[in-house]
Design a protein around this motif. Structure first.
Motif, short mmCIF file in Angstrom:
data_model
loop_
_atom_site.label_atom_id
_atom_site.label_comp_id
_atom_site.label_asym_id
_atom_site.label_seq_id
_atom_site.Cartn_x
_atom_site.Cartn_y
_atom_site.Cartn_z
N ASP A 141 0.83 -1.21 0.00
CA ASP A 141 0.00 0.00 0.00
C ASP A 141 0.86 1.26 0.00
OD1 ASP A 141 -2.33 -1.47 -0.04
OD2 ASP A 141 -2.72 -1.26 2.12
N SER A 142 1.90 1.24 0.82
CA SER A 142 2.81 2.39 0.90
C SER A 142 3.51 2.62 -0.44
CB SER A 142 3.84 2.14 2.00
OG SER A 142 4.83 3.14 2.00
N ALA A 143 3.99 1.52 -1.03
CA ALA A 143 4.69 1.62 -2.32
C ALA A 143 3.76 2.15 -3.40
CB ALA A 143 5.26 0.27 -2.72
N LEU A 144 2.52 1.65 -3.43
CA LEU A 144 1.57 2.11 -4.44
C LEU A 144 1.30 3.60 -4.30
CD1 LEU A 144 -0.94 -0.88 -4.51
CD2 LEU A 144 0.60 -0.17 -6.35
N GLY A 145 1.18 4.08 -3.08
CA GLY A 145 0.97 5.51 -2.86
C GLY A 145 2.16 6.34 -3.33
N ARG A 146 3.36 5.89 -3.00
CA ARG A 146 4.58 6.60 -3.43
C ARG A 146 4.70 6.61 -4.94
NH1 ARG A 146 9.06 6.86 0.09
NH2 ARG A 146 9.88 8.32 -1.44
N LEU A 147 4.43 5.45 -5.56
CA LEU A 147 4.55 5.36 -7.02
C LEU A 147 3.52 6.22 -7.72
CD1 LEU A 147 5.26 1.55 -7.35
CD2 LEU A 147 6.87 3.41 -7.80
N GLU A 148 2.32 6.31 -7.15
CA GLU A 148 1.30 7.18 -7.74
C GLU A 148 1.77 8.63 -7.69
OE1 GLU A 148 -3.32 8.57 -7.12
OE2 GLU A 148 -2.67 6.69 -6.22
N ASP A 149 2.33 9.03 -6.55
CA ASP A 149 2.86 10.39 -6.43
C ASP A 149 3.96 10.64 -7.46
OD1 ASP A 149 1.14 10.86 -4.32
OD2 ASP A 149 2.67 10.60 -2.77
N LEU A 150 4.85 9.66 -7.64
CA LEU A 150 5.93 9.81 -8.61
C LEU A 150 5.40 9.91 -10.03
CD1 LEU A 150 8.56 7.22 -7.32
CD2 LEU A 150 8.68 9.70 -7.12
N SER A 151 4.38 9.11 -10.34
CA SER A 151 3.90 9.02 -11.73
C SER A 151 3.20 10.29 -12.21
CB SER A 151 2.96 7.83 -11.91
OG SER A 151 1.73 8.06 -11.29
N ILE A 152 2.77 11.14 -11.29
CA ILE A 152 2.09 12.38 -11.71
C ILE A 152 3.04 13.57 -11.80
CG2 ILE A 152 -0.19 11.64 -10.91
CD1 ILE A 152 0.23 13.38 -8.43
N ASP A 153 4.31 13.33 -11.54
CA ASP A 153 5.32 14.39 -11.66
C ASP A 153 5.40 14.86 -13.11
OD1 ASP A 153 7.63 15.91 -11.95
OD2 ASP A 153 8.80 14.69 -10.58
N PRO A 154 5.11 16.14 -13.37
CA PRO A 154 5.11 16.62 -14.76
C PRO A 154 6.49 16.61 -15.41
CG PRO A 154 4.82 18.44 -13.23
CD PRO A 154 4.77 17.18 -12.42
N ASN A 155 7.55 16.51 -14.62
CA ASN A 155 8.91 16.50 -15.16
C ASN A 155 9.38 15.10 -15.55
OD1 ASN A 155 9.26 19.32 -14.69
ND2 ASN A 155 9.52 18.84 -12.54
N LEU A 156 8.55 14.11 -15.31
CA LEU A 156 8.92 12.73 -15.61
C LEU A 156 8.82 12.47 -17.10
CD1 LEU A 156 9.65 10.70 -13.41
CD2 LEU A 156 7.34 9.80 -13.57
N SER A 157 9.81 11.79 -17.65
CA SER A 157 9.75 11.44 -19.07
C SER A 157 8.68 10.36 -19.27
CB SER A 157 11.10 10.92 -19.56
OG SER A 157 11.36 9.64 -19.02
N ALA A 158 8.15 10.29 -20.47
CA ALA A 158 7.11 9.30 -20.78
C ALA A 158 7.64 7.88 -20.54
CB ALA A 158 6.64 9.47 -22.21
N ASP A 159 8.90 7.65 -20.87
CA ASP A 159 9.50 6.33 -20.70
C ASP A 159 9.53 5.92 -19.23
OD1 ASP A 159 11.05 3.99 -21.51
OD2 ASP A 159 12.76 5.01 -20.61
N VAL A 160 9.95 6.83 -18.37
CA VAL A 160 10.04 6.53 -16.94
C VAL A 160 8.63 6.37 -16.36
CG1 VAL A 160 10.78 7.41 -14.70
CG2 VAL A 160 12.27 7.65 -16.70
N ARG A 161 7.70 7.22 -16.79
CA ARG A 161 6.33 7.12 -16.32
C ARG A 161 5.76 5.74 -16.66
NH1 ARG A 161 4.66 11.69 -17.84
NH2 ARG A 161 4.66 12.64 -15.80
N THR A 162 6.04 5.26 -17.87
CA THR A 162 5.57 3.94 -18.29
C THR A 162 6.17 2.85 -17.41
OG1 THR A 162 5.29 4.71 -20.55
CG2 THR A 162 5.45 2.34 -20.24
N LYS A 163 7.46 2.98 -17.07
CA LYS A 163 8.11 2.00 -16.19
C LYS A 163 7.45 1.99 -14.81
CE LYS A 163 12.60 2.19 -18.47
NZ LYS A 163 13.99 2.64 -18.39
N ILE A 164 7.10 3.17 -14.32
CA ILE A 164 6.46 3.27 -13.01
C ILE A 164 5.06 2.66 -13.06
CG2 ILE A 164 5.49 4.90 -11.32
CD1 ILE A 164 8.03 6.60 -11.75
#
Length: 85
Positions: free
Chosen positions: A48-71
């Motif tokens: 649950d903790s990991a899913l929350g952290r990953l969701e927060d990371l995935s909405i970062d507008p500075n994230l590349s599409a490739d990294v977002r897909t990996k997340i």
């Protein structure tokens, strides 16, 4: 079960070493990785903790599409492991 998370743990290890990912994102992934490698504690809480952290990371507008897909892929694997799939 922790054994169901072996693929997730492996992917976290790969992502934390990926130099194409920003340091702040790698640090967050490293924290999640270390949490899963530690056998103490409730696996459900860790997921649950990991899913929350990953969701927060995935909405970062500075994230590349490739990294977002990996997340997203990692999130999908985590959800599957949590549901026993």
């Amino acid at each position: 079960k922790m054994s169901d998370l072996s693929e997730v743990i492996e992917l976290l290890g790969t992502l934390r070493e990926d130099s194409s990912i920003s340091r702040s994102v790698r640090e967050a992934i490293a924290e999640i990785h270390e949490n899963f490698k530690d056998s103490a504690g409730d696996v459900g809480v860790k997921v649950d903790s990991a899913l929350g952290r990953l969701e927060d990371l995935s909405i970062d507008p500075n994230l590349s599409a490739d990294v977002r897909t990996k997340i997203w892929d990692l999130t999908s694997k985590l959800e599957g492991a949590a549901n026993g799939n």
